[in-house]
Each structure stands twice: as structure tokens, then as C-alpha cells.
Write an enzyme that holds these catalytic residues in place. Sequence first.
Site, PDB file in Angstrom:
ATOM      1  N   ASP A   1     -42.920  41.073  -7.486  1.00  0.00           N
ATOM      2  CA  ASP A   1     -44.075  40.176  -7.375  1.00  0.00           C
ATOM      3  C   ASP A   1     -45.330  41.039  -7.299  1.00  0.00           C
ATOM      4  OD1 ASP A   1     -45.970  38.018  -6.437  1.00  0.00           O
ATOM      5  OD2 ASP A   1     -44.082  36.922  -6.290  1.00  0.00           O
TER       6      ASP A   1
ATOM      7  N   GLU B   1     -47.024  43.888 -11.952  1.00  0.00           N
ATOM      8  CA  GLU B   1     -47.165  42.766 -12.898  1.00  0.00           C
ATOM      9  C   GLU B   1     -45.905  42.755 -13.758  1.00  0.00           C
ATOM     10  OE1 GLU B   1     -47.627  40.230 -15.869  1.00  0.00           O
ATOM     11  OE2 GLU B   1     -47.636  42.323 -16.450  1.00  0.00           O
TER      12      GLU B   1
ATOM     13  N   ASP C   1     -46.063  30.096 -11.617  1.00  0.00           N
ATOM     14  CA  ASP C   1     -47.322  29.334 -11.644  1.00  0.00           C
ATOM     15  C   ASP C   1     -47.329  28.442 -12.889  1.00  0.00           C
ATOM     16  OD1 ASP C   1     -48.060  30.775  -9.375  1.00  0.00           O
ATOM     17  OD2 ASP C   1     -48.818  32.421 -10.586  1.00  0.00           O
TER      18      ASP C   1
ATOM     19  N   LYS D   1     -53.084  22.743 -16.804  1.00  0.00           N
ATOM     20  CA  LYS D   1     -54.019  22.213 -17.823  1.00  0.00           C
ATOM     21  C   LYS D   1     -53.630  22.728 -19.197  1.00  0.00           C
ATOM     22  CE  LYS D   1     -57.807  21.635 -14.636  1.00  0.00           C
ATOM     23  NZ  LYS D   1     -58.732  22.456 -13.871  1.00  0.00           N
TER      24      LYS D   1
ATOM     25  N   GLU E   1     -35.552  39.592 -10.492  1.00  0.00           N
ATOM     26  CA  GLU E   1     -36.214  38.310 -10.216  1.00  0.00           C
ATOM     27  C   GLU E   1     -37.711  38.519 -10.376  1.00  0.00           C
ATOM     28  OE1 GLU E   1     -35.607  36.501  -6.334  1.00  0.00           O
ATOM     29  OE2 GLU E   1     -37.210  35.056  -6.742  1.00  0.00           O
TER      30      GLU E   1
ATOM     31  N   ASP F   1     -40.695  22.825 -10.742  1.00  0.00           N
ATOM     32  CA  ASP F   1     -40.828  21.406 -10.368  1.00  0.00           C
ATOM     33  C   ASP F   1     -41.688  20.700 -11.400  1.00  0.00           C
ATOM     34  OD1 ASP F   1     -43.247  22.797  -9.560  1.00  0.00           O
ATOM     35  OD2 ASP F   1     -43.865  20.800  -8.869  1.00  0.00           O
TER      36      ASP F   1
HETATM   37  C1  LIG Z   1     -45.519  29.645  -7.116  1.00  0.00           C
HETATM   38  S1  LIG Z   1     -45.001  31.185  -6.534  1.00  0.00           S
HETATM   39  C2  LIG Z   1     -43.220  31.003  -6.429  1.00  0.00           C
HETATM   40  C3  LIG Z   1     -42.594  32.026  -5.519  1.00  0.00           C
HETATM   41  C4  LIG Z   1     -41.064  31.943  -5.421  1.00  0.00           C
HETATM   42  N1  LIG Z   1     -40.424  32.248  -6.675  1.00  0.00           N
HETATM   43  C5  LIG Z   1     -40.597  30.608  -4.916  1.00  0.00           C
HETATM   44  O1  LIG Z   1     -40.039  29.835  -5.720  1.00  0.00           O
HETATM   45  O2  LIG Z   1     -40.780  30.326  -3.719  1.00  0.00           O
HETATM   46  C6  LIG Z   1     -45.163  32.219  -7.997  1.00  0.00           C
HETATM   47  C7  LIG Z   1     -45.098  33.692  -7.657  1.00  0.00           C
HETATM   48  O3  LIG Z   1     -45.082  34.432  -8.881  1.00  0.00           O
HETATM   49  C8  LIG Z   1     -45.938  35.556  -8.736  1.00  0.00           C
HETATM   50  N2  LIG Z   1     -46.366  35.947 -10.086  1.00  0.00           N
HETATM   51  C9  LIG Z   1     -46.985  35.142 -10.988  1.00  0.00           C
HETATM   52  N3  LIG Z   1     -47.197  35.808 -12.143  1.00  0.00           N
HETATM   53  C10 LIG Z   1     -46.719  37.059 -11.952  1.00  0.00           C
HETATM   54  C11 LIG Z   1     -46.675  38.217 -12.775  1.00  0.00           C
HETATM   55  N4  LIG Z   1     -47.173  38.210 -14.024  1.00  0.00           N
HETATM   56  N5  LIG Z   1     -46.124  39.340 -12.275  1.00  0.00           N
HETATM   57  C12 LIG Z   1     -45.636  39.359 -10.997  1.00  0.00           C
HETATM   58  N6  LIG Z   1     -45.642  38.285 -10.172  1.00  0.00           N
HETATM   59  C13 LIG Z   1     -46.180  37.156 -10.646  1.00  0.00           C
HETATM   60  C14 LIG Z   1     -47.048  35.086  -7.819  1.00  0.00           C
HETATM   61  O4  LIG Z   1     -47.682  36.158  -7.153  1.00  0.00           O
HETATM   62  C15 LIG Z   1     -46.284  34.182  -6.850  1.00  0.00           C
HETATM   63  O5  LIG Z   1     -45.804  34.892  -5.718  1.00  0.00           O
END
Ligand SMILES: C[S@@+](CC[C@H](N)C(=O)[O-])C[C@H]1O[C@@H](n2cnc3c(N)ncnc32)[C@H](O)[C@@H]1O
Length: 214
Positions: free
Chosen positions: A62, A89, A112, A116, A37, A148
Site C-alpha cells: 500500500d 505505488e 478506490d 465519476k 495483495e 462494493d
Molecule cells: C479503499 S482502501 C481498501 C483497503 C483494503 N483493501 C480493504 O479492503 O479494507 C484502498 C487502498 O488502496 C490503496 N491504494 C490505492 N491505489 C494504490 C496504488 N496505486 N498503489 C498502492 N496502494 C494503493 C490506498 O492507499 C488504500 O489504502
Amino acid sequence: MHQMIPIASPLFLSGSHLEGPPSWQQLFGNDNPLVLEIGCGVGDFAVQMAERNPQWNYLALDFYNKGCLKTCNRAERLGLNNIRVIRDEARSFVQRCIAPASLRALFINCPDPWPKRRQRKRRLVNDAFPDFINAYLQPGADFFFATDFDDYGIDVARILADHPQFENMLTPDPWRHDLDGYPRSKYMRKFMAEGKQIYFVHYRALPAERKEPA
Ligand SMILES: C[S@@+](CC[C@H](N)C(=O)[O-])C[C@H]1O[C@@H](n2cnc3c(N)ncnc32)[C@H](O)[C@@H]1O
């Protein structure tokens, strides 16, 4: 400066200590299928999936330290031993630590959105992503994506539909707004409470021989 809380959990792995693929078999004590995940956040989805699927070895990844800590705490409270929480990452981790054709499933929930137009190239799942991830998926591996953000959901469904190596498991629908039995993550619940619809996309990696000639 922001201080990083140390994570002492036996379920935690810091990406900075992983230079190459560890022996996942040794780490989990079995050779069950490996599932990843990306962006597990605080881990509510990850622990539900790991608990429901003891036949999987679940990697919850994460780069958000506090999220990793919360995910470890949740998994420990449930006594799960088929999950490891990795702070790293995503792309770098996959390239360094996942062997080709070794993932049984991949989950990405509410990444994320980079809303934009000029930011969209930063999206985790972009035009280049299916080619990138396909190398690490077993034939028949499932790829689930949820967001979403209308434009992101529709775009990912299109990107995967256009790729010869993935098959839509929701046919004839390109996406659905509900997936039976799919656990809700923290962000999914938050967005649903705001009255937003979730776009669920489910594709499956095809065996190599289904690949169209270059
Ligand atoms: C908006 S949150 C959603 C968290 C979870 N999946 C949820 O639906 O509740 C996006 C998560 O992805 C992580 N994330 C974004 N880009 C990432 C990357 N390149 N590598 C690891 N984690 C990443 C962020 O740190 C954040 O915790």
C-alpha cells in the site's frame, strides 16, 4: 505538513529503497510461492491470509503509510514471518520488483472506485490491467478482486472475461456476492454493515500456449 510516521518493523520494506527485484528467496529464507495483495489498507485481510497460508510468501502493498504501520503491527502481534509489508505505488512496484511469471496469486480488495465517469481511467483495474499483470502471474495463478461498487465489479468481470489469458473460476457466474472462506477486509465489513453487496471476481491465469494468436 503531514508527517510520515517512521516504521521500524523488521517486516517493513520501503519501496524507495527497492530499485530492482530483491531476492525474495533470501528475504523470506525460502522459495515458497510469492503472493501479492495490492492496497492492503490496514492489513486485516493480509494477516488472515498469511496466517492461513504459511506455505506462501505474502507481499502486502500500500502507499498509505499508516496502513503499512498497522499491517506490520498486526503481523508482528501474530508472530507471522511469511509476510512483508511494502509502502509503494502498485504499478511501479510490480514493474521494478516482481520478476515475470513469478506471482502465485494476486488479491485486490475494495480499491478506490473513482465513481465519476470522467475519473474511471484512474481505476487500478482498467482495460489495460489484465495485459499488464498477466506478465507477472505464473500460469495457473489466481486473481481475486472484490468491490462494493456495482459498476466496478461488473466492469472488472467483463474485462477479464474478454481477455483470452484468464479463465473464470466462478463459471457460470461472472461474479458472486459471497465467496466461501474468503476473509473480510475492513472495507468489506464496513460496506456490508451499510447493507451493500460485495462483488467477488475470481479468475485464473492460463498457460501461455492457451494464448490466442495475435
Ligand atoms: C479503499 S482502501 C481498501 C483497503 C483494503 N483493501 C480493504 O479492503 O479494507 C484502498 C487502498 O488502496 C490503496 N491504494 C490505492 N491505489 C494504490 C496504488 N496505486 N498503489 C498502492 N496502494 C494503493 C490506498 O492507499 C488504500 O489504502
